[in-house]
Design an enzyme around this catalytic site. Structure first.
Site, PDB file in Angstrom:
ATOM      1  N   GLY A 120      65.542  43.241   1.343  1.00  0.00           N
ATOM      2  CA  GLY A 120      64.634  43.794   0.343  1.00  0.00           C
ATOM      3  C   GLY A 120      64.853  43.287  -1.070  1.00  0.00           C
ATOM      4  O   GLY A 120      64.522  43.978  -2.039  1.00  0.00           O
ATOM      5  N   ALA A 123      61.626  43.230  -3.356  1.00  0.00           N
ATOM      6  CA  ALA A 123      61.164  44.554  -3.798  1.00  0.00           C
ATOM      7  C   ALA A 123      62.105  45.114  -4.857  1.00  0.00           C
ATOM      8  O   ALA A 123      61.665  45.696  -5.856  1.00  0.00           O
ATOM      9  CB  ALA A 123      61.087  45.508  -2.606  1.00  0.00           C
ATOM     10  N   ALA A 124      63.406  44.938  -4.665  1.00  0.00           N
ATOM     11  CA  ALA A 124      64.375  45.504  -5.616  1.00  0.00           C
ATOM     12  C   ALA A 124      64.226  44.851  -6.986  1.00  0.00           C
ATOM     13  O   ALA A 124      64.264  45.531  -8.017  1.00  0.00           O
ATOM     14  CB  ALA A 124      65.791  45.330  -5.082  1.00  0.00           C
ATOM     15  N   ASP A 165      59.116  48.241   2.014  1.00  0.00           N
ATOM     16  CA  ASP A 165      60.215  47.798   1.139  1.00  0.00           C
ATOM     17  C   ASP A 165      60.089  48.406  -0.254  1.00  0.00           C
ATOM     18  O   ASP A 165      61.048  48.971  -0.788  1.00  0.00           O
ATOM     19  CB  ASP A 165      60.239  46.271   1.021  1.00  0.00           C
ATOM     20  CG  ASP A 165      60.905  45.601   2.210  1.00  0.00           C
ATOM     21  OD1 ASP A 165      61.083  46.281   3.238  1.00  0.00           O
ATOM     22  OD2 ASP A 165      61.239  44.404   2.121  1.00  0.00           O
TER      23      ASP A 165
HETATM   24  O1  PMV Z   1      62.535  40.835   5.411  1.00  0.00           O
HETATM   25  P1  PMV Z   1      62.296  42.007   4.564  1.00  0.00           P
HETATM   26  O2  PMV Z   1      63.486  42.695   4.097  1.00  0.00           O
HETATM   27  O3  PMV Z   1      61.427  41.695   3.416  1.00  0.00           O
HETATM   28  O4  PMV Z   1      61.531  43.127   5.473  1.00  0.00           O
HETATM   29  C1  PMV Z   1      60.270  42.860   6.007  1.00  0.00           C
HETATM   30  C2  PMV Z   1      59.743  43.972   6.855  1.00  0.00           C
HETATM   31  C3  PMV Z   1      58.479  43.564   7.619  1.00  0.00           C
HETATM   32  O5  PMV Z   1      58.112  44.676   8.432  1.00  0.00           O
HETATM   33  C4  PMV Z   1      58.734  42.372   8.517  1.00  0.00           C
HETATM   34  C5  PMV Z   1      57.335  43.218   6.674  1.00  0.00           C
HETATM   35  C6  PMV Z   1      56.741  44.413   5.959  1.00  0.00           C
HETATM   36  O6  PMV Z   1      56.093  44.201   4.918  1.00  0.00           O
HETATM   37  O7  PMV Z   1      56.886  45.557   6.419  1.00  0.00           O
END
Ligand code: PMV
Length: 334
Positions: A120, A123-124, A165
């Site tokens: 994440g 997002a952070a 996220d």
């Molecule tokens: O890879 P990360 O930490 O950005 O997590 C993504 C999660 C997903 O389900 C694959 C994408 C989403 O937007 O939910």
């Protein structure tokens, strides 16, 4: 003028990644051991005591410095493409607050969250920037709006983000998340221990999310059956967590990993880490986040945590973070 600082945690997805993009529920918790931090300060006019910045003293995009040493970026907003995630976060705040002539300021971003690792980071960083900058401008935004703006930036990172996220990172609480529904904060009557192992293989989420989308377009009913099976696991997991039985989550995690492998979002290193966790006595394990690299997580009993962590390192983990999730909706750092 004082500095305005905000920070935001990383996150792990316990259940439901990818399926959550297609409307299924998912569960995520903050990971406070890794964080992004943003500091916004007014630029000093040249000649004034302190560090003067060689930027236009006039309000405007060329008077805003974006400084992200972790990615070797230092430039003005005028020189950053508007679709760069940092530029987008800053511009969204100006837009939300009706600032047409931004004041001369510097936005400095540092993060200990590994990039493209399912933790994440994007997002952070967005949440920290949005909170620090809106506070600097005298109008700290409410959390719902912070999350909504961060979601807009997530579109650059994920293509078609679910919103999980930005939600978990903004609210900094364990969440049960389903697209189009209000974010639900999970109750955690019993704490549990999670190990987070980074495979060391970076994998941009947008690429994997895009591949899953193409798979779904080619075989909608097949993919939707898999997504529904994953969504069922999230529902069962919520029950166990909220009824104080998180130690029974293990089998659901292994099942979730198997379903993600069938969606072709796992990776040999992640499978090897999941097997190493299983063999060393973890209660459950799965990849976490976008996949094809990045992180995996293992549920462990406290007394077995060191043994499983050593096995994960032995199996090639670049690093292992130990975190305690619990009680009463708070996440406790170890
Ligand atoms: O890879 P990360 O930490 O950005 O997590 C993504 C999660 C997903 O389900 C694959 C994408 C989403 O937007 O939910």
């Amino acid at each position: 003028m004082p500095a305005f600082t905000a920070s935001a945690p990383g996150k792990i997805i316990l259940f439901g990644e990818h399926a959550v993009v297609y409307g299924q529920p998912a569960i995520a918790v903050p990971l406070s051991q890794v964080r992004a931090r943003a500091v916004v300060t007014a630029n000093l006019p040249a000649g004034q005591k302190g560090i003067a910045h060689p930027v236009s003293p006039q309000p405007g995009l060329s008077s805003v410095i974006v400084d992200a040493p972790d990615i070797s970026l230092r430039t003005t907003l005028a020189d950053l493409p508007a679709q760069h995630p940092l530029a987008r976060a800053v511009l969204l705040v100006f837009e939300a607050l009706g600032v047409s002539q931004p004041p001369s300021c510097s936005v400095r971003i540092r993060s200990t969250i590994p990039l493209a690792s399912g933790l994440g980071s994007g997002a952070a960083v967005s949440v920290a920037v949005i909170r620090a900058l809106s506070a600097f401008l005298g109008h700290p935004l409410p959390l719902e709006q912070v999350s909504a703006l961060a979601f807009e930036v997530e579109k650059i990172h994920h293509g078609t983000p679910s919103g999980i996220d930005n939600s978990v990172v903004t609210f900094n609480k364990p969440v049960y998340y389903q697209r189009g529904r209000p974010v639900e904060i999970l109750k955690l009557p019993a704490a549990f221990h999670i190990l987070v192992a980074n495979s060391g293989v970076p994998s941009p989420t947008a690429v994997v999310v895009g591949d899953v989308r193409r798979g779904w377009q080619a075989d909608p009913s097949g993919y939707e059956a898999q997504f529904a099976a994953i969504g069922d696991l999230s529902r069962q997991a919520r029950q166990l967590i909220e009824s104080g039985s998180p130690h029974s989550l293990g089998p659901l995690m292994f099942q979730n990993h198997a379903l993600l492998s069938q969606l072709d979002v796992s990776y040999p290193q992640l499978d090897a880490l999941v097997e190493a966790a299983r063999d060393s006595g973890a209660l459950g394990a799965k990849m976490s986040g976008g996949g094809r690299g990045g992180a995996m997580i293992a549920l462990v009993q406290e007394q077995n945590a060191a043994r499983v962590a050593a096995a994960l390192q032995e199996a090639g983990a670049a690093n292992v973070i130990r975190t305690k999730v619990g009680k009463s909706g708070k996440q406790v750092d170890k």
